[in-house]
Design a protein around this motif. Sequence first.
Motif, PDB file in Angstrom:
ATOM      1  N   ARG A  44     -47.968 103.141 -25.769  1.00 42.96           N
ATOM      2  CA  ARG A  44     -48.509 101.933 -26.397  1.00 42.96           C
ATOM      3  C   ARG A  44     -48.861 102.212 -27.861  1.00 42.96           C
ATOM      4  NH1 ARG A  44     -50.940  97.092 -25.814  1.00 42.96           N
ATOM      5  NH2 ARG A  44     -52.819  96.732 -27.049  1.00 42.96           N
ATOM      6  N   ARG A  45     -49.466 103.388 -28.113  1.00 41.05           N
ATOM      7  CA  ARG A  45     -49.822 103.734 -29.486  1.00 41.05           C
ATOM      8  C   ARG A  45     -48.573 103.868 -30.356  1.00 41.05           C
ATOM      9  NH1 ARG A  45     -49.584 108.229 -32.033  1.00 41.05           N
ATOM     10  NH2 ARG A  45     -49.328 109.464 -30.138  1.00 41.05           N
ATOM     11  N   LEU A  46     -47.537 104.512 -29.820  1.00 37.48           N
ATOM     12  CA  LEU A  46     -46.298 104.684 -30.583  1.00 37.48           C
ATOM     13  C   LEU A  46     -45.643 103.334 -30.880  1.00 37.48           C
ATOM     14  CD1 LEU A  46     -44.798 107.806 -28.743  1.00 37.48           C
ATOM     15  CD2 LEU A  46     -45.666 107.715 -31.095  1.00 37.48           C
ATOM     16  N   ASN A  47     -45.649 102.448 -29.860  1.00 39.71           N
ATOM     17  CA  ASN A  47     -45.074 101.115 -30.070  1.00 39.71           C
ATOM     18  C   ASN A  47     -45.868 100.341 -31.119  1.00 39.71           C
ATOM     19  OD1 ASN A  47     -42.990 101.401 -28.236  1.00 39.71           O
ATOM     20  ND2 ASN A  47     -44.196 100.629 -26.507  1.00 39.71           N
ATOM     21  N   ALA A  48     -47.194 100.483 -31.073  1.00 42.16           N
ATOM     22  CA  ALA A  48     -48.042  99.803 -32.052  1.00 42.16           C
ATOM     23  C   ALA A  48     -47.731 100.308 -33.458  1.00 42.16           C
ATOM     24  CB  ALA A  48     -49.516 100.020 -31.721  1.00 42.16           C
ATOM     25  N   GLU A  49     -47.558 101.602 -33.601  1.00 40.91           N
ATOM     26  CA  GLU A  49     -47.251 102.176 -34.916  1.00 40.91           C
ATOM     27  C   GLU A  49     -45.905 101.683 -35.426  1.00 40.91           C
ATOM     28  OE1 GLU A  49     -47.531 106.383 -34.495  1.00 40.91           O
ATOM     29  OE2 GLU A  49     -49.739 106.407 -34.513  1.00 40.91           O
ATOM     30  N   ARG A  50     -44.899 101.632 -34.538  1.00 38.75           N
ATOM     31  CA  ARG A  50     -43.570 101.167 -34.944  1.00 38.75           C
ATOM     32  C   ARG A  50     -43.612  99.702 -35.370  1.00 38.75           C
ATOM     33  NH1 ARG A  50     -41.880 103.748 -29.970  1.00 38.75           N
ATOM     34  NH2 ARG A  50     -41.133 105.874 -30.377  1.00 38.75           N
ATOM     35  N   MET A  51     -44.255  98.866 -34.541  1.00 42.25           N
ATOM     36  CA  MET A  51     -44.329  97.441 -34.864  1.00 42.25           C
ATOM     37  C   MET A  51     -45.117  97.211 -36.148  1.00 42.25           C
ATOM     38  SD  MET A  51     -44.866  95.496 -31.214  1.00 42.25           S
ATOM     39  CE  MET A  51     -44.815  93.895 -32.033  1.00 42.25           C
ATOM     40  N   LEU A  52     -46.204  97.950 -36.301  1.00 40.62           N
ATOM     41  CA  LEU A  52     -47.037  97.816 -37.484  1.00 40.62           C
ATOM     42  C   LEU A  52     -46.249  98.172 -38.747  1.00 40.62           C
ATOM     43  CD1 LEU A  52     -49.862  97.364 -38.722  1.00 40.62           C
ATOM     44  CD2 LEU A  52     -50.322  99.776 -38.297  1.00 40.62           C
ATOM     45  N   ARG A  67     -54.677  90.383 -41.577  1.00 38.30           N
ATOM     46  CA  ARG A  67     -53.462  89.592 -41.387  1.00 38.30           C
ATOM     47  C   ARG A  67     -52.437  90.329 -40.525  1.00 38.30           C
ATOM     48  NH1 ARG A  67     -55.489  88.234 -46.347  1.00 38.30           N
ATOM     49  NH2 ARG A  67     -55.673  85.998 -46.738  1.00 38.30           N
ATOM     50  N   MET A  68     -52.391  91.653 -40.623  1.00 38.26           N
ATOM     51  CA  MET A  68     -51.487  92.408 -39.772  1.00 38.26           C
ATOM     52  C   MET A  68     -51.905  92.269 -38.306  1.00 38.26           C
ATOM     53  SD  MET A  68     -49.112  93.610 -41.611  1.00 38.26           S
ATOM     54  CE  MET A  68     -48.382  94.407 -40.191  1.00 38.26           C
ATOM     55  N   THR A  69     -53.208  92.185 -38.042  1.00 37.22           N
ATOM     56  CA  THR A  69     -53.687  91.994 -36.673  1.00 37.22           C
ATOM     57  C   THR A  69     -53.205  90.665 -36.121  1.00 37.22           C
ATOM     58  OG1 THR A  69     -55.679  93.288 -37.163  1.00 37.22           O
ATOM     59  CG2 THR A  69     -55.743  91.887 -35.214  1.00 37.22           C
ATOM     60  N   VAL A  70     -53.295  89.609 -36.931  1.00 39.08           N
ATOM     61  CA  VAL A  70     -52.817  88.293 -36.497  1.00 39.08           C
ATOM     62  C   VAL A  70     -51.324  88.332 -36.219  1.00 39.08           C
ATOM     63  CG1 VAL A  70     -52.545  85.869 -37.159  1.00 39.08           C
ATOM     64  CG2 VAL A  70     -54.635  87.093 -37.763  1.00 39.08           C
ATOM     65  N   GLU A  71     -50.558  88.987 -37.099  1.00 36.15           N
ATOM     66  CA  GLU A  71     -49.110  89.083 -36.915  1.00 36.15           C
ATOM     67  C   GLU A  71     -48.771  89.800 -35.613  1.00 36.15           C
ATOM     68  OE1 GLU A  71     -46.602  87.810 -38.428  1.00 36.15           O
ATOM     69  OE2 GLU A  71     -47.627  86.936 -40.156  1.00 36.15           O
ATOM     70  N   LEU A  72     -49.436  90.909 -35.341  1.00 34.53           N
ATOM     71  CA  LEU A  72     -49.161  91.676 -34.121  1.00 34.53           C
ATOM     72  C   LEU A  72     -49.536  90.876 -32.872  1.00 34.53           C
ATOM     73  CD1 LEU A  72     -50.390  95.167 -35.321  1.00 34.53           C
ATOM     74  CD2 LEU A  72     -48.087  94.663 -34.516  1.00 34.53           C
ATOM     75  N   ASN A  73     -50.688  90.217 -32.912  1.00 32.50           N
ATOM     76  CA  ASN A  73     -51.099  89.414 -31.759  1.00 32.50           C
ATOM     77  C   ASN A  73     -50.132  88.268 -31.490  1.00 32.50           C
ATOM     78  OD1 ASN A  73     -53.432  90.809 -30.941  1.00 32.50           O
ATOM     79  ND2 ASN A  73     -54.637  89.890 -32.561  1.00 32.50           N
ATOM     80  N   GLU A  74     -49.666  87.620 -32.548  1.00 33.93           N
ATOM     81  CA  GLU A  74     -48.731  86.503 -32.376  1.00 33.93           C
ATOM     82  C   GLU A  74     -47.329  86.985 -32.010  1.00 33.93           C
ATOM     83  OE1 GLU A  74     -48.669  83.440 -35.251  1.00 33.93           O
ATOM     84  OE2 GLU A  74     -50.805  82.961 -34.995  1.00 33.93           O
ATOM     85  N   SER A  75     -47.075  88.284 -32.210  1.00 36.19           N
ATOM     86  CA  SER A  75     -45.790  88.863 -31.799  1.00 36.19           C
ATOM     87  C   SER A  75     -45.834  89.345 -30.357  1.00 36.19           C
ATOM     88  CB  SER A  75     -45.424  90.042 -32.716  1.00 36.19           C
ATOM     89  OG  SER A  75     -45.250  89.606 -34.050  1.00 36.19           O
ATOM     90  N   GLY A  76     -46.937  89.049 -29.657  1.00 33.53           N
ATOM     91  CA  GLY A  76     -47.062  89.432 -28.257  1.00 33.53           C
ATOM     92  C   GLY A  76     -47.595  90.828 -28.049  1.00 33.53           C
ATOM     93  N   PHE A  77     -48.303  91.360 -29.055  1.00 33.04           N
ATOM     94  CA  PHE A  77     -48.864  92.707 -28.939  1.00 33.04           C
ATOM     95  C   PHE A  77     -50.364  92.638 -29.199  1.00 33.04           C
ATOM     96  CE2 PHE A  77     -49.742  97.090 -29.685  1.00 33.04           C
ATOM     97  CZ  PHE A  77     -48.745  97.791 -28.999  1.00 33.04           C
ATOM     98  N   THR A  83     -58.468  98.719 -34.566  1.00 33.56           N
ATOM     99  CA  THR A  83     -57.377  99.634 -34.228  1.00 33.56           C
ATOM    100  C   THR A  83     -56.277  99.576 -35.275  1.00 33.56           C
ATOM    101  OG1 THR A  83     -57.822  99.383 -31.858  1.00 33.56           O
ATOM    102  CG2 THR A  83     -55.656 100.218 -32.477  1.00 33.56           C
ATOM    103  N   VAL A  84     -55.954  98.372 -35.729  1.00 33.62           N
ATOM    104  CA  VAL A  84     -54.921  98.219 -36.758  1.00 33.62           C
ATOM    105  C   VAL A  84     -55.333  98.939 -38.041  1.00 33.62           C
ATOM    106  CG1 VAL A  84     -53.740  96.562 -38.260  1.00 33.62           C
ATOM    107  CG2 VAL A  84     -54.010  96.068 -35.836  1.00 33.62           C
ATOM    108  N   ALA A  85     -56.596  98.789 -38.419  1.00 29.62           N
ATOM    109  CA  ALA A  85     -57.090  99.448 -39.632  1.00 29.62           C
ATOM    110  C   ALA A  85     -56.959 100.964 -39.517  1.00 29.62           C
ATOM    111  CB  ALA A  85     -58.540  99.058 -39.880  1.00 29.62           C
TER     112      ALA A  85
END
Length: 290
Positions: A44-52, A67-77, A83-85
Motif C-alpha cells: 500500500r505504501r509503495l502504491n501510494a508513493e507511485r500514485m503520488l 490538494r494532493m490528498t484530495v486528488e488521491l482520495n478522488e482517484s480511489g486511494f 501521510t501525504v505530507a
Amino acid sequence: MVRYAFIESLRGQHTVQKMCRWARVSRSGYYKWRSRAPSARELRRLNAERMLTALFNRFKARYGSPRMTVELNESGFPISENTVAKLMEKQGLKARNGKGYKYFPDVLARNHVSDNLLRRNFSASKPNEKWVSDITYIKVEKGFVYLAVIMDLFSRKIIGWSLDTTMTNQLIMDAFRMAVASRKVEPGLILHSDRGVQYRSGEYQALLLNEGIRPSMSRKGNCWDNAAMESFFARFKVEALYAEDISTKQEAYSCVFDYIELFYNSHRRHSSLGYRSPRAYENEYAQMCA
C-alpha cells in the motif's frame, strides 16, 4: 525487521558481511528477509508513493499536500493529508509556491456609495455578479508582453484574457469581448479594475455601458482593492511562468493558454471552493439551479 531494513538502507556503502556483524544478525537471515514478499502494508505504501509521484508530475509540481490528498482520495486511494505530507517530504516532492497574497476588508464596505463598488468584498452569490480585471507583464527576450485577464469572483474562473506586445486599450477590450462572448451578462454586473489609463479610456467605458455593466475602480495606489487578481497573477507566475524559459510572444501565449485553459479553469483546486476547480464549481451550481 528493523536491523535488516537498516542494512538494506546502507547497501553499496559497506559489505553485507560487515554490516551483519555490526548488527549482530546472520547473512542468511538478512538475505531471507530481503527475498520475502512485501507485506500488504508495504504494498500500500509503495502504491501510494507511485500514485503520488505520478500525480505530482502530472500537475507540474503545482500542488502541495492538501490538494494532493484530495486528488488521491478522488482517484480511489483513501489517504490522510498527514501521510501525504510525510511521503512528499520523504520523496523530496515540494510544490512551487509563492508568498500568499492576503487582503483585509475595507471598513467602508457597507456604504456602497463610492466609485469603488467592490470594496474588497470578493465573494459573489452567483456567476456574473462580480468580475475583476487587471494587467500584468511577462518578460521575453526582446522586452515584454502584456497579459490582461478577467475573472468571475463567484468561481474564480478566468473568463477572458488577451496577450499582446503593447499595453493598449485594445488589450483590455479583447479580454472583455472574450468574457462577454462566453457569459450571460445582465445589467448590474460589477466589473472592477485599477485606475489604469486603459480602464479609464472612453472606448472601454463605452463597452461597459453598452452591456449595462457598472465599472468599479480601486483607490489610487491601493493594490489590496484588487487582491483577487493580484493573487491569481502570483499563482500563475509561480506555478507556470517561472518554471518555463520564455523568450518569445508565442512561447508566452502557449504558457498562458496551457495554464488558464488546460489547467487553472478545468483542474486547479481552490481551497475556497472546497477544493474544486472553477469549472466543477460552476457545474455544481448549474445543476442545483436546474
